[in-house]
Design a protein around this motif. Structure first.
Motif, mmCIF file in Angstrom:
data_model
loop_
_atom_site.group_PDB
_atom_site.id
_atom_site.type_symbol
_atom_site.label_atom_id
_atom_site.label_comp_id
_atom_site.label_asym_id
_atom_site.label_seq_id
_atom_site.Cartn_x
_atom_site.Cartn_y
_atom_site.Cartn_z
ATOM 1 N N GLN A 111 0.807 -1.220 0.000
ATOM 2 C CA GLN A 111 0.000 0.000 0.000
ATOM 3 C C GLN A 111 0.842 1.273 0.000
ATOM 4 O OE1 GLN A 111 -2.763 -0.504 3.216
ATOM 5 N NE2 GLN A 111 -4.143 -1.765 2.018
ATOM 6 N N PRO A 112 1.802 1.421 0.922
ATOM 7 C CA PRO A 112 2.628 2.641 0.848
ATOM 8 C C PRO A 112 3.453 2.717 -0.426
ATOM 9 C CG PRO A 112 3.410 1.153 2.577
ATOM 10 C CD PRO A 112 2.095 0.643 2.145
ATOM 11 N N ALA A 113 3.888 1.564 -0.947
ATOM 12 C CA ALA A 113 4.654 1.574 -2.206
ATOM 13 C C ALA A 113 3.780 2.026 -3.361
ATOM 14 C CB ALA A 113 5.242 0.189 -2.475
ATOM 15 N N ALA A 114 2.519 1.569 -3.389
ATOM 16 C CA ALA A 114 1.603 2.026 -4.435
ATOM 17 C C ALA A 114 1.368 3.523 -4.315
ATOM 18 C CB ALA A 114 0.285 1.260 -4.342
ATOM 19 N N GLY A 115 1.323 4.024 -3.086
ATOM 20 C CA GLY A 115 1.184 5.461 -2.888
ATOM 21 C C GLY A 115 2.375 6.227 -3.441
ATOM 22 N N ARG A 116 3.561 5.676 -3.242
ATOM 23 C CA ARG A 116 4.762 6.335 -3.804
ATOM 24 C C ARG A 116 4.706 6.359 -5.325
ATOM 25 N NH1 ARG A 116 7.078 3.140 0.234
ATOM 26 N NH2 ARG A 116 8.059 1.667 -1.215
ATOM 27 N N GLN A 117 4.168 5.284 -5.918
ATOM 28 C CA GLN A 117 4.068 5.248 -7.376
ATOM 29 C C GLN A 117 3.087 6.289 -7.890
ATOM 30 O OE1 GLN A 117 6.000 3.798 -9.422
ATOM 31 N NE2 GLN A 117 4.911 4.168 -11.324
ATOM 32 N N ARG A 118 2.004 6.498 -7.157
ATOM 33 C CA ARG A 118 1.051 7.535 -7.564
ATOM 34 C C ARG A 118 1.666 8.928 -7.443
ATOM 35 N NH1 ARG A 118 -2.442 4.356 -4.486
ATOM 36 N NH2 ARG A 118 -2.236 5.794 -2.724
ATOM 37 N N GLU A 119 2.403 9.141 -6.370
ATOM 38 C CA GLU A 119 2.923 10.490 -6.098
ATOM 39 C C GLU A 119 4.188 10.795 -6.895
ATOM 40 O OE1 GLU A 119 3.496 10.246 -1.929
ATOM 41 O OE2 GLU A 119 1.351 9.960 -1.503
ATOM 42 N N ARG A 120 5.060 9.808 -7.030
ATOM 43 C CA ARG A 120 6.334 10.006 -7.736
ATOM 44 C C ARG A 120 6.544 8.829 -8.690
ATOM 45 N NH1 ARG A 120 7.124 10.533 -2.500
ATOM 46 N NH2 ARG A 120 8.289 8.584 -2.351
ATOM 47 N N PRO A 121 5.845 8.817 -9.829
ATOM 48 C CA PRO A 121 5.886 7.651 -10.718
ATOM 49 C C PRO A 121 7.287 7.343 -11.218
ATOM 50 C CG PRO A 121 4.124 9.168 -11.341
ATOM 51 C CD PRO A 121 4.976 9.884 -10.344
ATOM 52 N N THR A 122 7.567 6.064 -11.337
ATOM 53 C CA THR A 122 8.810 5.602 -11.945
ATOM 54 C C THR A 122 8.461 4.636 -13.066
ATOM 55 O OG1 THR A 122 10.995 4.648 -11.491
ATOM 56 C CG2 THR A 122 9.119 3.600 -10.432
ATOM 57 N N GLY A 123 9.333 4.522 -14.043
ATOM 58 C CA GLY A 123 9.087 3.621 -15.154
ATOM 59 C C GLY A 123 9.524 2.199 -14.851
ATOM 60 N N LEU A 124 8.928 1.255 -15.533
ATOM 61 C CA LEU A 124 9.284 -0.155 -15.400
ATOM 62 C C LEU A 124 8.816 -0.867 -16.659
ATOM 63 C CD1 LEU A 124 10.441 -2.281 -13.369
ATOM 64 C CD2 LEU A 124 8.080 -2.682 -12.645
ATOM 65 N N ARG A 125 9.692 -1.678 -17.233
ATOM 66 C CA ARG A 125 9.307 -2.450 -18.413
ATOM 67 C C ARG A 125 8.635 -3.752 -17.981
ATOM 68 N NH1 ARG A 125 14.629 -1.284 -19.711
ATOM 69 N NH2 ARG A 125 15.172 -3.500 -19.618
ATOM 70 N N PHE A 126 7.694 -4.214 -18.804
ATOM 71 C CA PHE A 126 6.961 -5.443 -18.510
ATOM 72 C C PHE A 126 7.097 -6.410 -19.674
ATOM 73 C CE2 PHE A 126 5.132 -2.641 -15.462
ATOM 74 C CZ PHE A 126 4.630 -3.438 -14.437
ATOM 75 N N GLY A 127 7.419 -7.652 -19.357
ATOM 76 C CA GLY A 127 7.452 -8.716 -20.353
ATOM 77 C C GLY A 127 6.450 -9.797 -19.984
ATOM 78 N N LEU A 128 5.721 -10.290 -20.960
ATOM 79 C CA LEU A 128 4.798 -11.402 -20.750
ATOM 80 C C LEU A 128 5.551 -12.705 -20.956
ATOM 81 C CD1 LEU A 128 1.907 -12.474 -20.296
ATOM 82 C CD2 LEU A 128 1.574 -12.316 -22.777
ATOM 83 N N HIS A 129 5.517 -13.568 -19.955
ATOM 84 C CA HIS A 129 6.241 -14.843 -20.016
ATOM 85 C C HIS A 129 5.244 -15.964 -20.290
ATOM 86 C CE1 HIS A 129 8.621 -18.283 -18.235
ATOM 87 N NE2 HIS A 129 9.517 -17.695 -19.003
ATOM 88 N N LEU A 130 5.364 -16.590 -21.452
ATOM 89 C CA LEU A 130 4.463 -17.674 -21.837
ATOM 90 C C LEU A 130 5.074 -19.007 -21.409
ATOM 91 C CD1 LEU A 130 3.484 -16.504 -25.442
ATOM 92 C CD2 LEU A 130 2.294 -16.061 -23.278
ATOM 93 N N SER A 131 4.367 -19.714 -20.531
ATOM 94 C CA SER A 131 4.906 -20.977 -20.027
ATOM 95 C C SER A 131 3.958 -22.151 -20.238
ATOM 96 C CB SER A 131 5.222 -20.855 -18.529
ATOM 97 O OG SER A 131 4.063 -20.466 -17.814
ATOM 98 N N THR A 132 2.755 -21.890 -20.749
ATOM 99 C CA THR A 132 1.813 -22.972 -21.044
ATOM 100 C C THR A 132 1.168 -22.729 -22.404
ATOM 101 O OG1 THR A 132 -0.008 -21.831 -19.929
ATOM 102 C CG2 THR A 132 1.281 -23.365 -18.605
ATOM 103 N N PHE A 133 0.825 -23.807 -23.066
ATOM 104 C CA PHE A 133 0.210 -23.715 -24.389
ATOM 105 C C PHE A 133 -0.976 -24.662 -24.506
ATOM 106 C CE2 PHE A 133 4.700 -22.605 -24.778
ATOM 107 C CZ PHE A 133 4.616 -21.348 -25.376
ATOM 108 N N THR A 134 -1.667 -24.846 -23.401
ATOM 109 C CA THR A 134 -2.870 -25.667 -23.385
ATOM 110 C C THR A 134 -4.069 -24.732 -23.375
ATOM 111 O OG1 THR A 134 -1.742 -27.420 -22.165
ATOM 112 C CG2 THR A 134 -4.144 -27.449 -22.140
#
Length: 493
Positions: free
Chosen positions: A168-191
């Motif tokens: 919760q406090p970390a999410a508050g920090r993100q709202r107040e002072r946003p930082t960037g972060l890259r996201f990758g989708l990891h595919l591990s199943t194919f069913t």
């Protein structure tokens, strides 16, 4: 806003009768987690007010509490909590089993307790309630010095996996002072629903939705049969680089790579050619993930040798040295500890002037040292404390060889089950968890949290030095499964 408590934990309610303890417990915890002396008095005797059954009821309560705590289950003890030796015994039991222990102090005014009691169908005798109020005045001053992890006033609470306790406090920090972060989708199943014939369509839908959702990259595991941590050996599982080539045709923006390529599976020169081809056909979006390879049963099943760790490390280091030569100008000879190539040439060369290399694994003496020397990024697993430690080790290895630590990114691979709110999250957990697996353990295993929980968790990882998170979604069956994590990604844009 509800306070996050770690799962599992022991919660002891302390206060006089009619102070609101049972109502508070029922509002914030599932009924099965609450062990109530009143309900056990009804079970052992003729009803909740059967005082003659109190001794038996408390005997049952202690047995049930001991069994639940021993199994690592969140346990809410709903009784007066005014018996100091018994209360401290529950605290010690929690300590013995490594569970956090929380006391909730119900300092309800005496007049309010008496008024509530008068409104009950079955009242606490007036003299008994007076004794309880007197006992509470003596006990409330003791709680702070007894060693509880928290002594709380009654307030909204949630029991969440450890990864989200400080979200919760970390999410508050993100709202107040946003930082960037890259996201990758990891595919591990194919069913997928529809069986094998539907695989190509479902995969294309997922890839398209991943780009629209905001994922920066799509990664696949480099295996030839499903790994035991995820599923069964006979589950559908696609070959990695064929799949990446297909994804190159299905996408326009996302980077593509294997997280990570097992170094034992392919001739290194051939691997260089494969990845260069992927880069050309994807328009310069290939990422080269490399790892030591660990799945011995897979090697045995396909008739491949599984060299000792020492030999695999030699092969990995040779690959890290040779691949940039293959992708670079000319055709120099290469003579390594495990691989020799008379002419390191690859045409067409990758479109990227520098094709990024990720080394997967958190081994501190060798893997992270190789990442520091040769790679663009190191990919690690683990919780926040582990990540902080690995970041320190990686930076130290960089310093030892005179490399700028900021030139080697830290990335993190993990699982995320995302619900829009607690109700949706509970429904997802019940639908997805194995039948015999405790819901709390499943939540912890898949990092089950709300959108806000995950914003906080990923903010903490970013603060620990992580530049990209690769996320496996256990509910990924089609495009509709990506919408919830899209809200998380949006918080970092």
């Amino acid at each position: 806003m509800a306070l996050n408590l770690p799962s599992p934990c022991v919660v002891v309610l302390v206060g006089p009768g009619a102070a609101g303890k049972s109502s508070w417990a029922a509002e914030h915890f599932p009924a099965d987690a609450v062990v109530s002396s009143d309900r056990l008095r009804a079970l052992a005797g003729s009803g909740e007010d059967d005082i003659t059954a109190s001794t038996d009821a408390f005997g049952l309560l202690d047995q049930i509490v001991a069994m639940r705590v021993g199994r690592g289950l969140t346990t809410v003890i709903d009784t007066l909590g005014l018996d100091t030796p018994r209360r401290r015994g529950w605290l010690e039991l929690a300590r013995q089993h490594g569970l956090p222990a929380v006391a909730v102090a119900f300092d309800t005014p005496a007049g309010e307790c008496r008024a509530r009691n008068r409104g009950r169908a079955k009242r606490i005798p007036a003299e008994a309630l007076t004794a309880q109020l007197r006992g509470w005045r003596e006990v409330k001053g003791l709680l702070a010095g007894e060693g509880w992890d928290h002594v709380l006033e009654p307030q909204p609470v949630r029991v969440v996996p450890a990864a989200f306790v400080a979200a919760q406090p970390a999410a508050g920090r993100q709202r107040e002072r946003p930082t960037g972060l890259r996201f990758g989708l990891h595919l591990s199943t194919f069913t997928f629903d529809g069986g094998t014939a539907a695989t190509a369509d479902r995969l294309r839908e997922i890839a398209d939705a991943a780009e629209q959702t905001g994922f920066d990259a799509i990664y696949v595991m480099d295996h030839f049969r499903q790994i035991p941590q995820v599923g069964r050996a006979w589950d559908n599982f696609l070959e990695s680089y064929t799949t990446l080539a297909y994804l190159a045709a299905c996408t326009r923006r996302a980077r593509l790579g294997a997280l990570v390529t097992g170094i034992t599976y392919r001739n290194v020169g051939h691997l260089g050619k494969i990845i260069a081809t992927l880069d050309v056909l994807s328009g310069g979006r290939a990422v080269c993930g490399l790892g030591l390879a660990w799945f011995k049963a897979e090697h045995t099943a396909y008739g491949w040798a599984f060299p000792p760790v020492r030999d695999r490390y030699a092969l990995l280091e040779d690959a890290l040295r040779l691949l940039p030569l293959l992708w670079g100008p000319g055709g120099p000879a290469f003579d390594g500890a495990a691989v020799s190539v008379p002419e390191a040439a690859c045409y067409p060369r990758p479109l990227q002037e520098h094709l990024p290399v990720i080394v997967g694994g958190g081994g501190e003496r060798r893997t992270l040292r190789l990442a520091a020397r040769y790679a663009d990024a190191a990919n690690v697993l683990g919780d926040l404390d582990v990540v902080r430690h690995k970041a320190t080790v990686l930076r130290r290895h960089c310093a030892d060889i005179g490399r700028d630590p900021d030139s080697v990114a830290l990335t993190h691979l993990g699982t995320a089950l995302v619900g829009s709110d607690d109700a949706e999250l509970t429904a997802l957990v019940e639908r997805l968890r194995p039948q015999r697996m405790d819901p709390a353990r499943f939540r912890a295993a898949v990092n089950a949290g709300t959108v806000a929980d995950h914003v906080g968790r990923f903010r903490e990882l970013a603060e620990a030095g992580v530049a990209e998170v690769m996320v496996r979604l256990p509910d990924l069956t089609g495009a509709e499964s990506l919408a919830r994590i899209g809200k998380v990604i949006a918080a970092f844009r």
